[in-house]
Structures are given as structure tokens and as C-alpha cells.
Design a protein around this motif. Sequence first.
Motif, PDB file in Angstrom:
ATOM      1  N   GLU A 232      -3.349  -5.630   5.535  1.00 57.58           N
ATOM      2  CA  GLU A 232      -2.331  -4.954   4.729  1.00 57.58           C
ATOM      3  C   GLU A 232      -1.668  -3.830   5.522  1.00 57.58           C
ATOM      4  OE1 GLU A 232       0.018  -4.303   1.393  1.00 57.58           O
ATOM      5  OE2 GLU A 232      -1.399  -5.934   1.819  1.00 57.58           O
ATOM      6  N   LEU A 233      -2.461  -3.087   6.282  1.00 56.89           N
ATOM      7  CA  LEU A 233      -1.893  -2.015   7.111  1.00 56.89           C
ATOM      8  C   LEU A 233      -0.946  -2.578   8.172  1.00 56.89           C
ATOM      9  CD1 LEU A 233      -4.997   0.308   7.634  1.00 56.89           C
ATOM     10  CD2 LEU A 233      -2.977   0.765   6.238  1.00 56.89           C
TER      11      LEU A 233
ATOM     12  N   GLU B 234       0.869  -5.283   7.858  1.00 55.86           N
ATOM     13  CA  GLU B 234       2.106  -5.639   7.167  1.00 55.86           C
ATOM     14  C   GLU B 234       2.937  -4.400   6.858  1.00 55.86           C
ATOM     15  OE1 GLU B 234       1.038  -7.849   3.741  1.00 55.86           O
ATOM     16  OE2 GLU B 234       0.257  -9.582   4.870  1.00 55.86           O
ATOM     17  N   GLN B 235       2.282  -3.338   6.400  1.00 55.34           N
ATOM     18  CA  GLN B 235       3.011  -2.100   6.102  1.00 55.34           C
ATOM     19  C   GLN B 235       3.632  -1.511   7.367  1.00 55.34           C
ATOM     20  OE1 GLN B 235       3.616  -0.868   3.124  1.00 55.34           O
ATOM     21  NE2 GLN B 235       2.421  -2.467   2.079  1.00 55.34           N
ATOM     22  N   ASN B 236       2.912  -1.611   8.480  1.00 55.64           N
ATOM     23  CA  ASN B 236       3.468  -1.121   9.741  1.00 55.64           C
ATOM     24  C   ASN B 236       4.705  -1.917  10.149  1.00 55.64           C
ATOM     25  OD1 ASN B 236       1.548   0.900  10.093  1.00 55.64           O
ATOM     26  ND2 ASN B 236       0.132  -0.454  11.175  1.00 55.64           N
TER      27      ASN B 236
ATOM     28  N   ILE C  36       6.766  -3.402   8.053  1.00 57.43           N
ATOM     29  CA  ILE C  36       7.843  -2.983   7.146  1.00 57.43           C
ATOM     30  C   ILE C  36       8.422  -1.643   7.590  1.00 57.43           C
ATOM     31  CG2 ILE C  36       8.350  -2.273   4.770  1.00 57.43           C
ATOM     32  CD1 ILE C  36       6.277  -4.308   3.844  1.00 57.43           C
ATOM     33  N   ILE C  37       7.539  -0.725   7.972  1.00 59.95           N
ATOM     34  CA  ILE C  37       8.010   0.593   8.432  1.00 59.95           C
ATOM     35  C   ILE C  37       8.853   0.440   9.692  1.00 59.95           C
ATOM     36  CG2 ILE C  37       7.229   2.793   9.388  1.00 59.95           C
ATOM     37  CD1 ILE C  37       4.856   2.643   7.462  1.00 59.95           C
TER      38      ILE C  37
END
Length: 252
Positions: free
Chosen positions: A191-192, A194-196, A198-199
Motif C-alpha cells: 500500500e505504501l 502504491e501511495q508513493n 500516486i504522490i
Amino acid sequence: MAPDPWLSQYDAACQLAQEVAERIQERSRHRRNGESSAKLNVIIRSSLQNLKEKIDQLKDSLLRAVSTHQITQLEGDRRQNLVDDLLTRQKQLQSSYKNEGTEPDVISSELPKIHRPPPRAMKASSLMAGGVKRGVTNPWLLEESEETRGLGFDDIRQQQRRIIEEQDAGLDALSSIISRQKQMGQEIGNELDEQNEIIDDLTNLVENTDSKLRTQTRHVKMVDRKSTSCGMLVVIVLLLIAIAVVAVWPTK
């Protein structure tokens, strides 16, 4: 009839203890004569370590023999008494080697003879008293715990098996919990990631938008400068037209 292996091991341990005592006496003579005793120290130290290992082997063999009923309890007590005396002898030799105890020629006669018959009237209490006097605890005379009191050998073995099974079940549960925690950690890591991503995409979009804004700002400034110049030209043209009209206007 073949000799008992345990008694043969005990004889060998007693012989080794006697050899160690003789080596310590020889070392003392060398020191009194001013001779070097470094070689004897190495031999004595190695022999003492070998003696300690032989005593540990005697303890293990005696424990197996008693637990499997190969010998009677009375014989087990007698042999345990012999092991205690041998262990005391080993400690005294160790002290003499470090120059902290009695000379070995004084304590050499303290080892019991292996074929010494035990007194028929010897009780557990007298054995315990003797062990306390020598400073060595007799493991056969320790107080039995409440969990095993009154249980036979098979019952104790089954109880130990149940305890081991419970421990195995607890280890399995712990392993399952650790596996779940590991899986959760992996999911959080994904999940981290994926968030990275997106960022990173948002950062690229912001940079592109900022670049476009700067470009449009430059265009607006250029248009503003051009519009100002055109306005001044229009004013000049209008003034020229007004002058021309006034000049040609007929007067009365």
C-alpha cells in the motif's frame, strides 16, 4: 557374567582422579626444587576437564538406569553416593590445582571403594545428612513436586508428553500469529508503494501545471505591453484627426 559398564566407568574415573593427585604432588615437588611445572600444569588441567566429563557421564548413565528400572532404588542410592564422593574429590583436586585446597596426598584416601557394601540400615534421611555435610546435593533425595507425587513412570511420561504437546500447540499458534503479522506487513508495504507512486504522479502534475502557468504569465505580460502601445497609437491618430478638422474648418 559381563561386568557392569557403569562400574567400569566409575573405576576409570577413580583411577584418573588418583593420577591427577599424583600429578599435583609431582608439581609441588618441582616447585619446591625450583623446576618448571608448565608442562605438568597443562596435563593436570586437561585431566581435570576429562575427569569432570567422566563424572557427568556417570550421572547421565545412572539417571537412565534408575528411570528405566535397570537397577533397584537402593542400588541407585548407593551409586549416587559414590558419584557424590567422586564429585567432591574432583572439586578438592581442582582446589589443590589452584593452590586453594588440601594437599592431594591428604585427601586421596577419601574416595570410597566401589565394592563397599552399603549399610542395611541406611535411610534416606541419613543419606541426605551426609550429602549436606559434604556440601553436595543428592538429586535422588530432592523433594518431589506436587504434580508428580504419587504418579508412576508411565504417568509422568504421559504428563511430560502432554506438556510437550501443549508447548507445541502454543508454538504453532505463535507461528500463525507471526505469519499473519508478516502478511499484514507485506500488505502495508504494498500500500505504501502504491501511495508513493500516486504522490510521484501528483508531483509531476504540479510541476507541469506550474510550468504552464509561468508560460501563460509571460504571454499575458507580452499582450499587456502590446495593448499599451496600441492604445497610445490610437490616441495619437485621434489627436491628428482633431487637429486636421480644426485646421480645415471654415471660419466666419
